[in-house]
Write a protein that holds these residues in place. Structure first.
Motif, mmCIF file in Angstrom:
data_model
loop_
_atom_site.group_PDB
_atom_site.id
_atom_site.type_symbol
_atom_site.label_atom_id
_atom_site.label_comp_id
_atom_site.label_asym_id
_atom_site.label_seq_id
_atom_site.Cartn_x
_atom_site.Cartn_y
_atom_site.Cartn_z
ATOM 1 N N THR A 23 44.652 17.376 79.457
ATOM 2 C CA THR A 23 45.242 18.722 79.369
ATOM 3 C C THR A 23 44.196 19.774 79.086
ATOM 4 O OG1 THR A 23 45.681 18.378 77.007
ATOM 5 C CG2 THR A 23 47.444 17.797 78.566
ATOM 6 N N ASP A 24 42.962 19.378 78.893
ATOM 7 C CA ASP A 24 41.879 20.334 78.644
ATOM 8 C C ASP A 24 41.048 20.539 79.902
ATOM 9 O OD1 ASP A 24 42.609 20.688 76.022
ATOM 10 O OD2 ASP A 24 41.259 19.112 75.268
ATOM 11 N N ILE A 25 40.750 21.782 80.167
ATOM 12 C CA ILE A 25 39.859 22.152 81.279
ATOM 13 C C ILE A 25 38.586 22.702 80.662
ATOM 14 C CG2 ILE A 25 39.553 23.640 83.274
ATOM 15 C CD1 ILE A 25 42.563 23.629 83.647
ATOM 16 N N PHE A 26 37.477 22.098 81.024
ATOM 17 C CA PHE A 26 36.208 22.463 80.421
ATOM 18 C C PHE A 26 35.450 23.427 81.341
ATOM 19 C CE2 PHE A 26 37.414 18.794 78.085
ATOM 20 C CZ PHE A 26 36.852 18.931 76.830
ATOM 21 N N GLN A 62 49.789 26.617 82.864
ATOM 22 C CA GLN A 62 50.915 25.682 82.745
ATOM 23 C C GLN A 62 50.643 24.575 81.713
ATOM 24 O OE1 GLN A 62 51.914 24.223 86.629
ATOM 25 N NE2 GLN A 62 52.218 26.280 87.484
ATOM 26 N N GLY A 63 50.266 24.972 80.545
ATOM 27 C CA GLY A 63 50.064 24.020 79.458
ATOM 28 C C GLY A 63 48.644 23.518 79.321
ATOM 29 N N TYR A 64 47.795 23.753 80.305
ATOM 30 C CA TYR A 64 46.385 23.372 80.183
ATOM 31 C C TYR A 64 45.667 24.351 79.246
ATOM 32 C CZ TYR A 64 46.811 20.077 84.051
ATOM 33 O OH TYR A 64 47.166 19.023 84.845
ATOM 34 N N LYS A 65 44.620 23.839 78.637
ATOM 35 C CA LYS A 65 43.812 24.655 77.747
ATOM 36 C C LYS A 65 42.359 24.673 78.240
ATOM 37 C CE LYS A 65 47.198 25.336 74.815
ATOM 38 N NZ LYS A 65 47.832 26.676 74.642
#
Length: 769
Positions: A23-26, A62-65
């Motif tokens: 769920t994390d985008i770096f 959409q819920g990603y961080k």
């Protein structure tokens, strides 16, 4: 080629790594936290703020961080590339955030090989605007080439066409200088010199001075800027004569920061940079509208100032809005990609996320803290450019300019008397009589003219009063008409810029010469003739109290003599003027005078031209006229001196003598000065107008003020209306003294006549013997 092996090795390592769904985008952030340009000191907190704002929005990703992974490149290309390889080890990183152009260039050139998009917030190198070389590169910081249309706009505003360029040996500055040179050539401007340096700018600055360039565009980093401006101080390339154009993203008080190798004091640096211009991208939304994040610019600046103490003094403070908007551009592009792609496609291995984000970024258009964010086909940001000028040590915003829309908005006026010149200009200028000089001389002439008219009216009114207007004194009216002609010559002389048909101009020039000469003759000749009569007719005792019949006879002799002398002078004038007009006509021509430097206009060399009324032998004709008129003036002064003891009490010859003295002295003093000042229109006009006005006012005052005083105190002689031949003497009680004086003179006259008769008798007897 030097990075090829490393790239291939990194690609292999990257292909081995596994894609991990999370769920994390770096986002890899390569910030220059130190080094040549420490822009990350303020840009990193701004980017962190953007990450927080994005993650707090439920409608984004959409819920990603987003997680921001920070690396310090120190604005060094080699170190930045090393940090890039470190970030490649994490397959969850879909995009990179970069700062310096030197670091962005090698990363953007190879990032597409790993299916990574690169977003730069501080890279301005024009070389990055090349889609074939940098396929996946975008930037919120516009290209440095965007400054060049603004610079050229300023050059055109102030009429500057000779430009010098000095740049640091870096790709970003060299490419900017190349683009500026191309644009200058297209605008028909001259590139006087283009200097480049790497470490020491001393020789480059000296070369600028050798070619006498006044408008200088400087392209270098902040540290090099201090070195260049110190050398400019040593070479005296600063002040009102010079205009420097520098880059506007240097930090506050940059010229006060100590720099290795710079030995100029803080005051010397302040004097050198005073008055220079900067061009920079407008990095704050000027409308203060609510942006995509829900904040306006003032709220953003307030939040940013709370993150770090004295953040406005940190490197990259100006670019902080660009870093904030860069995160939002990435977030919006990722949001669009997440909506279209499946979760399994959110990996950089298959290239789907790369292509989808590329399409989303190309189509991006939103209102950010730095204004409207939109990218061109090369991935560069289009924006407004602002121009600032340092005045009294403080930058003042002058205008903003949009190069694509060609819209310019002025904000403040420039605090200077006039723009400096781009060279020592040579200007042809026709010298003309100033309005102030014409008004000064004309006003005095008008006053003298009114006084002459008043004297004419007084003479006409008292024409029958023999005590005030003695026989022959009506000739003063001729002098008054002469003075009026001289006054009219003043106004004609003030019209020294006559245009029109040649024949009309020549007629005007002839009339002006004739008016001056004949006016002088009419003004002086009656006075001269009256003094002549005192010496020639003294023995006849014209005004000695004899019978009216005898007086009338002597008056006729006086008028005859005056007329003869006046005709001789007038005839001489007519002969000279007619001959001059027929065989050597006056024409209007331009005479070139010695050039001079006008420091008031910024070292402009003036080639003055003067319109003159000349003929082929002007000097000879003027010399002839001056010669015989000078002789007449000297003779008149001599007669005035000789007649001082021969003037009768009932005559105005005494005042006439004073008038002749006045005219002679002023004419002989001012005529030579007038010839010397022939090339100075204002002085020539004033030295012509002043003697004429002084002669007119003093001569008429000397002659007529005593008459006016007598008219209020002495008895009057008036002709009765019914009998014009009869003379009625009106004797007030105070006339007894005058009568006794007349009787005494008559008695003395009779005694002298008897003695003369007796002597004549004795002489005749002696002759007979």
């Amino acid at each position: 080629m030097k990075y090829t092996i490393i790239w291939l090795l990194a690609a292999v390592l990257s292909s081995i790594s596994l894609s991990v769904a999370t769920t994390d985008i770096f986002v890899g952030g390569i910030f220059p936290m130190s080094g040549g340009w420490s822009g990350g000191q303020a840009c990193y907190p701004a980017a962190q703020m953007a990450v927080e704002d994005v993650n707090n929005r439920s409608d984004i990703l959409q819920g990603y961080k987003i997680n921001l992974v920070k690396k310090d490149s120190k604005c060094d290309a080699g170190l930045g590339t090393r940090k890039f390889y470190d970030l490649l080890q994490d397959s969850r990183i879909f995009t990179l955030l970069t700062g310096c152009s030197s670091v962005s260039t090698p990363i953007a050139e190879s990032a597409y090989l790993w299916n990574i998009n690169v977003m730069a917030y501080g890279a301005s190198s024009p070389a990055l605007s090349n889609r074939s070389r940098f396929p996946s590169f975008f930037r919120t910081h516009p290209s440095a080439n965007l400054h060049n249309p603004t610079r050229i706009k300023l050059f055109q505003m102030f009429g500057w066409k000779r430009i010098g360029i000095i740049s640091q040996g870096s790709e970003v500055f060299e490419s900017t200088a190349k683009d500026l040179r191309t644009r200058l050539i297209q605008e028909n401007m001259e590139i006087v010199t283009q200097q480049s340096f790497h470490a020491d700018p001393k020789v480059a600055v000296q070369n600028l001075k050798k070619v006498d360039v006044r408008i200088i565009v400087g392209l270098f980093y902040e540290g090099a800027a201090r070195k260049v401006m110190c050398e400019a101080f040593k070479e005296k390339l600063f002040g009102n004569r010079y205009v420097w154009f520098l880059i506007g993203w240097y930090k506050h008080g940059w010229h006060k920061v100590p720099e290795k190798g710079v030995d100029c004091t803080e005051d010397e640096m302040a004097d050198t940079v005073e008055g220079h211009f900067t061009t920079e991208i407008l990095m704050l939304n000027p409308t203060n509208d609510t942006t995509v994040s829900g904040m306006n610019t003032q709220e953003f600046l307030q939040r940013l100032s709370n993150t770090t103490t004295d953040i406005h003094l940190k490197g990259g403070y100006e670019e902080a809005p660009l870093a904030y908007d860069a995160i939002w551009a990435i977030a919006i592009a990722l949001n669009n990609s997440i909506q279209r792609l499946q979760t399994s496609d959110l990996t950089r291995n298959n290239g789907l996320i790369l292509n989808d984000m590329y399409r989303s970024l190309n189509a991006s258009s939103f209102t950010g803290i730095s204004g409207t964010v939109v990218f061109d086909s090369d991935g560069s940001r289009m924006a407004w450019t602002k121009v600032e000028r340092m005045e009294n040590g403080v930058y003042k915003e002058i205008l903003i300019y949009h190069a694509e829309k060609k819209i310019m908005k002025r904000i403040n006026k420039i605090n200077w008397k006039q723009p400096p010149k781009d060279r020592t200009m040579t200007v042809k200028r026709t010298l003309k009589l100033s309005t102030s000089a014409f008004v000064a001389g004309g006003a005095m002439a008008a006053m003298c003219g009114f006084f002459c008219v008043a004297c004419l009216c007084f003479t006409w009114k008292e024409r029958n009063n023999k005590l005030i207007i003695p026989p022959g004194s009506s000739l003063n009216s001729i002098s008054l008409f002469g003075f009026l002609l001289l006054i009219s010559a003043i106004f004609l002389s003030g019209l020294n810029d006559i245009t029109g048909p040649i024949c009309e101009v020549r007629i005007f020039l002839q009339v002006r010469a004739w008016t001056l000469s004949i006016g002088f003759t009419l003004a002086f000749s009656p006075l001269f003739a009256k003094l002549w009569t005192v010496n020639d007719l003294h023995k006849k005792m014209i005004f000695d109290g004899r019978s009216t019949k005898k007086k009338k006879k002597d008056v006729k002799e006086l008028k005859k003599l005056v007329a003869t002398l006046g005709h001789h002078r007038g005839l001489l004038d007519l002969i000279v003027l007619i001959t001059w007009s027929c065989i050597d006509r006056l024409v209007q021509s331009k005479s070139k005078l010695a050039p001079y430097v006008s420091k008031e206009e910024g070292e402009v060399i003036i080639n003055p031209e003067l319109k003159k009324c000349v003929s082929n032998y002007t000097t000879i004709w003027i010399g002839v006229m001056f010669a015989y008129k000078a002789i007449q003036l000297l003779l008149g002064s001599f007669l005035a001196y000789e007649s001082r003891s021969k003037i009768e009490s009932n005559s105005d010859h005494k005042t006439v003598a004073g008038a002749v003295y006045n005219i002679t002295v002023l004419s002989l003093l001012c005529a030579p000065i007038l010839m010397i000042l022939g090339d100075e229109p204002n002085l020539s006009f004033l030295f012509l107008a002043t003697p004429i006005n002084m002669c007119t006012i003093t001569s008429t005052a000397i002659i007529f003020i005593p008459k006016w005083r007598v008219s209020r105190k002495k008895p009057e002689f008036r002709r009765t209306g019914s009998n014009r031949s009869a003379v009625q003497r009106v004797r007030p009680p105070a006339s007894n003294h005058i009568e006794s004086e007349e009787q005494k003179l008559e008695r003395e006259n009779r005694i002298l006549q008897e003695k003369i008769a007796e002597k004549n008798k004795q002489i005749n007897e002696l002759r007979q013997r």
